[in-house]
Design a protein around this motif. Sequence first.
Motif, PDB file in Angstrom:
ATOM      1  N   LYS A 111      42.491  40.406  48.037  1.00 14.54           N
ATOM      2  CA  LYS A 111      41.194  40.302  47.653  1.00 14.54           C
ATOM      3  C   LYS A 111      40.385  39.663  48.699  1.00 14.54           C
ATOM      4  CE  LYS A 111      41.796  36.477  44.785  1.00 14.54           C
ATOM      5  NZ  LYS A 111      42.238  35.717  43.539  1.00 14.54           N
ATOM      6  N   LYS A 112      38.986  39.847  48.313  1.00 18.26           N
ATOM      7  CA  LYS A 112      38.068  39.402  49.469  1.00 18.26           C
ATOM      8  C   LYS A 112      38.118  37.950  49.333  1.00 18.26           C
ATOM      9  CE  LYS A 112      36.595  43.623  49.151  1.00 18.26           C
ATOM     10  NZ  LYS A 112      37.420  43.863  47.956  1.00 18.26           N
ATOM     11  N   TYR A 122      52.175  24.834  37.717  1.00 15.06           N
ATOM     12  CA  TYR A 122      50.534  24.668  37.861  1.00 15.06           C
ATOM     13  C   TYR A 122      49.972  23.246  37.799  1.00 15.06           C
ATOM     14  CZ  TYR A 122      49.816  29.638  38.442  1.00 15.06           C
ATOM     15  OH  TYR A 122      49.784  30.874  38.994  1.00 15.06           O
ATOM     16  N   MET A 153      35.402  32.115  37.913  1.00 16.48           N
ATOM     17  CA  MET A 153      35.469  32.411  39.264  1.00 16.48           C
ATOM     18  C   MET A 153      35.798  31.186  40.083  1.00 16.48           C
ATOM     19  SD  MET A 153      34.216  35.422  39.499  1.00 16.48           S
ATOM     20  CE  MET A 153      33.871  35.874  41.014  1.00 16.48           C
ATOM     21  N   GLN A 154      35.565  30.054  39.583  1.00 18.31           N
ATOM     22  CA  GLN A 154      36.059  28.756  40.424  1.00 18.31           C
ATOM     23  C   GLN A 154      37.687  28.778  40.603  1.00 18.31           C
ATOM     24  OE1 GLN A 154      34.603  25.122  39.462  1.00 18.31           O
ATOM     25  NE2 GLN A 154      32.550  25.944  39.771  1.00 18.31           N
ATOM     26  N   TYR A 155      38.238  29.366  39.553  1.00 17.35           N
ATOM     27  CA  TYR A 155      39.771  29.351  39.581  1.00 17.35           C
ATOM     28  C   TYR A 155      40.498  30.510  40.275  1.00 17.35           C
ATOM     29  CZ  TYR A 155      40.282  25.013  37.169  1.00 17.35           C
ATOM     30  OH  TYR A 155      40.296  23.662  36.863  1.00 17.35           O
ATOM     31  N   ARG A 156      39.368  31.350  40.914  1.00 18.67           N
ATOM     32  CA  ARG A 156      39.959  32.553  41.674  1.00 18.67           C
ATOM     33  C   ARG A 156      40.867  33.364  40.982  1.00 18.67           C
ATOM     34  NH1 ARG A 156      36.025  30.455  44.038  1.00 18.67           N
ATOM     35  NH2 ARG A 156      35.822  30.050  46.240  1.00 18.67           N
ATOM     36  N   VAL A 157      40.553  33.583  39.710  1.00 18.95           N
ATOM     37  CA  VAL A 157      41.625  34.395  38.863  1.00 18.95           C
ATOM     38  C   VAL A 157      41.770  35.858  39.537  1.00 18.95           C
ATOM     39  CG1 VAL A 157      40.853  33.250  36.768  1.00 18.95           C
ATOM     40  CG2 VAL A 157      39.754  35.278  37.378  1.00 18.95           C
ATOM     41  N   ASP A 158      42.913  36.361  39.287  1.00 20.99           N
ATOM     42  CA  ASP A 158      43.167  37.581  39.882  1.00 20.99           C
ATOM     43  C   ASP A 158      42.735  38.814  39.233  1.00 20.99           C
ATOM     44  OD1 ASP A 158      44.296  36.248  42.094  1.00 20.99           O
ATOM     45  OD2 ASP A 158      46.560  36.734  41.158  1.00 20.99           O
ATOM     46  N   ARG A 207      31.100  29.416  45.349  1.00 17.86           N
ATOM     47  CA  ARG A 207      31.382  28.563  44.297  1.00 17.86           C
ATOM     48  C   ARG A 207      32.597  27.737  44.908  1.00 17.86           C
ATOM     49  NH1 ARG A 207      29.334  31.846  39.853  1.00 17.86           N
ATOM     50  NH2 ARG A 207      29.402  33.840  40.716  1.00 17.86           N
ATOM     51  N   PRO A 208      32.570  26.378  44.765  1.00 17.11           N
ATOM     52  CA  PRO A 208      33.639  25.537  44.852  1.00 17.11           C
ATOM     53  C   PRO A 208      35.100  26.234  44.580  1.00 17.11           C
ATOM     54  CG  PRO A 208      32.007  24.297  43.686  1.00 17.11           C
ATOM     55  CD  PRO A 208      31.603  25.583  43.748  1.00 17.11           C
ATOM     56  N   ASN A 209      35.935  26.278  45.227  1.00 16.95           N
ATOM     57  CA  ASN A 209      37.386  26.735  44.932  1.00 16.95           C
ATOM     58  C   ASN A 209      38.157  25.740  44.203  1.00 16.95           C
ATOM     59  OD1 ASN A 209      39.995  27.419  45.281  1.00 16.95           O
ATOM     60  ND2 ASN A 209      39.474  28.666  47.091  1.00 16.95           N
ATOM     61  N   ALA A 210      38.456  25.878  42.930  1.00 17.96           N
ATOM     62  CA  ALA A 210      39.139  24.918  42.147  1.00 17.96           C
ATOM     63  C   ALA A 210      40.435  24.668  42.452  1.00 17.96           C
ATOM     64  CB  ALA A 210      38.708  25.526  40.843  1.00 17.96           C
ATOM     65  N   ILE A 211      40.899  25.696  42.958  1.00 15.40           N
ATOM     66  CA  ILE A 211      42.338  25.711  43.432  1.00 15.40           C
ATOM     67  C   ILE A 211      42.638  24.509  44.830  1.00 15.40           C
ATOM     68  CG2 ILE A 211      44.193  26.786  44.564  1.00 15.40           C
ATOM     69  CD1 ILE A 211      44.040  28.173  42.000  1.00 15.40           C
ATOM     70  N   PHE A 269      31.660  31.619  33.127  1.00 20.35           N
ATOM     71  CA  PHE A 269      31.906  32.670  34.143  1.00 20.35           C
ATOM     72  C   PHE A 269      32.134  31.936  35.371  1.00 20.35           C
ATOM     73  CE2 PHE A 269      30.454  35.457  37.476  1.00 20.35           C
ATOM     74  CZ  PHE A 269      31.310  36.470  37.443  1.00 20.35           C
ATOM     75  N   ASP A 270      31.310  30.891  35.605  1.00 22.52           N
ATOM     76  CA  ASP A 270      31.334  29.985  36.858  1.00 22.52           C
ATOM     77  C   ASP A 270      32.876  29.547  36.782  1.00 22.52           C
ATOM     78  OD1 ASP A 270      28.800  30.407  38.031  1.00 22.52           O
ATOM     79  OD2 ASP A 270      28.732  28.023  38.329  1.00 22.52           O
ATOM     80  N   GLN A 271      33.197  28.999  35.710  1.00 21.65           N
ATOM     81  CA  GLN A 271      34.661  28.174  35.856  1.00 21.65           C
ATOM     82  C   GLN A 271      35.625  29.284  36.250  1.00 21.65           C
ATOM     83  OE1 GLN A 271      35.320  26.346  32.398  1.00 21.65           O
ATOM     84  NE2 GLN A 271      33.708  24.826  32.346  1.00 21.65           N
ATOM     85  N   SER A 316      46.014  33.710  42.619  1.00 19.60           N
ATOM     86  CA  SER A 316      46.274  32.774  41.960  1.00 19.60           C
ATOM     87  C   SER A 316      47.314  33.100  40.712  1.00 19.60           C
ATOM     88  CB  SER A 316      45.013  32.087  41.011  1.00 19.60           C
ATOM     89  OG  SER A 316      44.592  33.486  40.602  1.00 19.60           O
ATOM     90  N   ALA A 344      33.858  40.726  44.489  1.00 20.54           N
ATOM     91  CA  ALA A 344      34.968  39.769  44.985  1.00 20.54           C
ATOM     92  C   ALA A 344      36.211  40.367  44.794  1.00 20.54           C
ATOM     93  CB  ALA A 344      34.726  38.514  44.041  1.00 20.54           C
TER      94      ALA A 344
END
Lengths: 356, 356
Positions: free
Chosen positions: A6-7, A121, B119-124, A54-58, B115-117, B67, B144
């Motif tokens: 993933k990028k 998680y 992306m923030q969780y860096r879903v696969d 976007r902040p990285n929630a992880i 959508f923001d959320q 993730s 991404a």
Amino acid sequence: MDSGVKKPGVTSSQVARRAGVSQSAVSRTFTPGASIAPKTRAKVLAAAKELGYRPNAIARSLITNRSRIIAVVMAYLENLFYPDVLEELGRLLVKENYRLLLFTGFIDRNSDPVFDQLMQYRVDGIVLASTSLSSELSEECAAAGIPVVLFNRTTERDAVSSVTTRNREGGRRIGEFLLAGGHKSFGYISGLESSSTNRDRFAGYREALAEAGYDDIIVEVGNYDRAEAEAAARKIFARPDRPEALFVANDHMAVAVMDVARYEFGLAIPQDISIVGYDDVGPARWTSYGITSMTQPIKRMVEATVSILMEQISSGEIEAEHRILNGELVVRTSARLPKTGIVEVDGRRLYKPSKS
Amino acid sequence: MDSGVKKPGVTSSQVARRAGVSQSAVSRTFTPGASIAPKTRAKVLAAAKELGYRPNAIARSLITNRSRIIAVVMAYLENLFYPDVLEELGRLLVKENYRLLLFTGFIDRNSDPVFDQLMQYRVDGIVLASTSLSSELSEECAAAGIPVVLFNRTTERDAVSSVTTRNREGGRRIGEFLLAGGHKSFGYISGLESSSTNRDRFAGYREALAEAGYDDIIVEVGNYDRAEAEAAARKIFARPDRPEALFVANDHMAVAVMDVARYEFGLAIPQDISIVGYDDVGPARWTSYGITSMTQPIKRMVEATVSILMEQISSGEIEAEHRILNGELVVRTSARLPKTGIVEVDGRRLYKPSKS
DNA sequence: AGCATTTTTGCATTCGTATGCAATATGGAT
DNA sequence: ATCCATATTGCATACGAATGCAAAAATGCT
């Protein structure tokens, strides 16, 4: 074509460099309430927008020790009651800035993989609908400081909260309604016998009938399952002493029971038999069924669930809390009407006997 | 009582100390395929069990940049088709060791918080059911490196995959079926006019009818919504030239339409009017409705969805892939039967005309 | 036993963000 | 202009696990 990766994604440091500030400043820009000058903030936001940051929630979760994720374990989605609940839960959790991690299927075995994943998680809270948790597991959650809420079920277990409606009163109300309708013989198609919901509904029903002198209820088990409910209905309807009134433990089964009554036994509803259900689920309102049913106020139940979670998360106190809401008996066409006690509220007809 | 903090949780270092090994050893114990001696592994597992250790998925995600979470955006859950899909998705994703992050409600506005959320969780990966994505957003996902699959919808857009059934052929099959049933006038209650699904179903239906010389289809809009479908049905049934056959764009609406036909207009189904639906959803199978309906093979659709995701995740290649599956026309009681072409397979009756 | 391989191990670093602390900048009052 | 209080900033570190690399241990072979 090389990769499989993933990028990487834009980081706060990249934004910082671009905006000519420190990484901390970027972090503070995206942390509500943090100390940051409006001018700096603006610079950072501009840089962030340019780079698509976007902040990285992880990463955030790792350091704050808060995932802002609530696990929802739910099965039995073919009963429309639960999708409704799910939709409402999603809505409210988003509003509270939480995410919903869904686990479908049951948690049954002891050392359950689903449970493991859920703990891995580091979810901030757990909602269990149409599923319970063994005592070890619930204690483990409590020990880890993770609030657990049972939805539409309850338990004596410490540290596990619950949201239900007054199932016992509901069952009682249904009994009274059928008695007021002049019925003389009664049946019950039960849900899962192990579920608190089923036990309470039946207990209330039986109480009401017993007080009027009716002690013999014809009971068959439907296990909240369509096919089993059909089988149960066939058994009851085939009896020579077929009851005049039948309480089915939820609408999901009641729909199936009505079809069996009409199309397999040629019974007219409510002339030949009165049927009452529970939940007031979508199909109960469809003209073909028009089920007289005890309402469960989904919105308020979900509100209560979310509020318990939020409260326990922010206080850190995991003290079991049990919220019990009221339902109403919505009167439609599937059961004979009593002479009195029916009132109309907001276009719905309810049964509200005016006794003391 | 002071706190508000979640208990810290056991870390790999604590386990390492307890087992007398390095943190790396602990990590390798829980990483399938890593280089670790069986003896060491056993020691670590013992220590982990004693302490109640579980790997922290958050920390793992941070470093692996994976993730193992798939975002599912789904609305319109009152149509039982979608809960069914959700349950199956949950099952398959768990099997692949992925988690399901659910977003209910639509993604409509441009810069959407959902959508923001997500992306923030860096879903696969992302599954969109009953929802689409603006072109900017889908491109952002592609950029991404996040695979996106549209479920039961399609689009021309690059980099967005889709899983659908042959809706056009489905519509055509329904047209042929109704023609074979000897009907002479036809109606259609549409879904969302903007949805590809609706367009294709209608196109096929119209084609089939046009080939038989019927060019006038009475069309009303139902927007896949129960109430709107009822209104549409009222309009159609009130016409002096009420059609003999009616295709309703999905079963969720067809159920409502049947109730209107029977209870508001006193129409007998299928004597006075034939109704055909789409999806073969739960209530379509209930005796009260018995809707003749085009099946959508949920299991295979979900399998395809998951397989597209897994493939793109592991290859890193995000090339749009469109899987199109076949449905079948299940024949029940809501429409007049043609003289020929009905076959029985596994206890279901299907319409399979035997033309070249 | 001696040497060459292979397997296993620990060290040190990395992922992206939050935050305590000390340093610096800002503003106001005099 | 000076001083003090307050607001803002950057530095450095921490969160918990994965992993490249080199060192150490185990194994195989003669």
